[in-house]
Design a protein around this motif. Structure first.
Motif, PDB file in Angstrom:
ATOM      1  N   TRP A  24       0.816  -1.222   0.000  1.00 51.55           N
ATOM      2  CA  TRP A  24       0.000   0.000   0.000  1.00 51.55           C
ATOM      3  C   TRP A  24       0.848   1.271   0.000  1.00 51.55           C
ATOM      4  N   ILE A  25       2.122   1.161   0.305  1.00 49.62           N
ATOM      5  CA  ILE A  25       2.954   2.363   0.438  1.00 49.62           C
ATOM      6  C   ILE A  25       3.059   3.124  -0.891  1.00 49.62           C
ATOM      7  N   GLY A  26       3.106   2.421  -2.026  1.00 46.51           N
ATOM      8  CA  GLY A  26       3.148   3.091  -3.330  1.00 46.51           C
ATOM      9  C   GLY A  26       1.893   3.906  -3.585  1.00 46.51           C
ATOM     10  N   PHE A  27       0.761   3.337  -3.237  1.00 47.21           N
ATOM     11  CA  PHE A  27      -0.507   4.044  -3.374  1.00 47.21           C
ATOM     12  C   PHE A  27      -0.519   5.277  -2.487  1.00 47.21           C
ATOM     13  N   PHE A  28      -0.081   5.132  -1.252  1.00 47.67           N
ATOM     14  CA  PHE A  28      -0.054   6.260  -0.323  1.00 47.67           C
ATOM     15  C   PHE A  28       0.842   7.370  -0.854  1.00 47.67           C
ATOM     16  N   LEU A  29       2.021   7.031  -1.343  1.00 47.62           N
ATOM     17  CA  LEU A  29       2.948   8.044  -1.844  1.00 47.62           C
ATOM     18  C   LEU A  29       2.373   8.783  -3.051  1.00 47.62           C
ATOM     19  N   SER A  30       1.719   8.061  -3.960  1.00 53.14           N
ATOM     20  CA  SER A  30       1.159   8.747  -5.134  1.00 53.14           C
ATOM     21  C   SER A  30       0.002   9.646  -4.730  1.00 53.14           C
ATOM     22  N   HIS A  32      -0.342  11.107  -1.808  1.00 53.06           N
ATOM     23  CA  HIS A  32       0.251  12.229  -1.072  1.00 53.06           C
ATOM     24  C   HIS A  32       0.834  13.257  -2.049  1.00 53.06           C
ATOM     25  N   THR A  33       1.539  12.779  -3.064  1.00 54.02           N
ATOM     26  CA  THR A  33       2.116  13.675  -4.068  1.00 54.02           C
ATOM     27  C   THR A  33       1.021  14.442  -4.805  1.00 54.02           C
ATOM     28  N   THR A  34      -0.045  13.753  -5.178  1.00 57.71           N
ATOM     29  CA  THR A  34      -1.166  14.404  -5.861  1.00 57.71           C
ATOM     30  C   THR A  34      -1.788  15.481  -4.977  1.00 57.71           C
TER      31      THR A  34
END
Length: 122
Positions: A24-30, A32-34
């Protein structure tokens, strides 16, 4: 907690180890960036001038032929226009900049500042 996958026909599926939060960390990072990018593009209306002040400033710039810096909303984005007011109507204003002429609805103007001097000799 161990999941029993002994019923699965493929060895890779039976031996699969769930990475839990790591997937899930990749989803969270994207996300957050958005969110950060969206926050940067947000227009701050708390600094928007009331209609009476806008009209007063526009009339002063028009009558005294002074150059101004106009912060406006165009296509849901903030834009800055520098130029002189050459016409004032009930619901819109004409601004002559060095490269174009704009007719802008007064309700789309966020702020107006006096520009001391334009380089092109306006």
């Amino acid at each position: 907690m161990t999941v029993d996958r002994s019923y699965l026909p493929y060895r890779s599926a039976r031996n699969y180890q769930d990475r839990k939060m790591a997937k899930w960390i990749g989803f969270f990072l994207s996300e957050h960036t958005t969110a950060l990018i969206t926050e940067v593009e947000t227009i701050d209306f708390s600094q928007s001038l009331p209609l009476g002040e806008k009209l007063l400033l526009l009339n002063q710039l028009y009558l005294q032929r002074l150059p101004g810096i106009f912060q406006i909303i165009q296509d849901e984005k903030s834009k800055e226009i520098r130029g002189k007011v050459d016409s004032v109507q009930a619901d819109q204003v004409g601004i002559q900049s060095e490269d174009a002429h704009y007719f802008i609805s007064i309700k789309h103007i966020i702020s107006i500042k006096l520009e001391e001097e334009l380089d092109d000799g306006f």
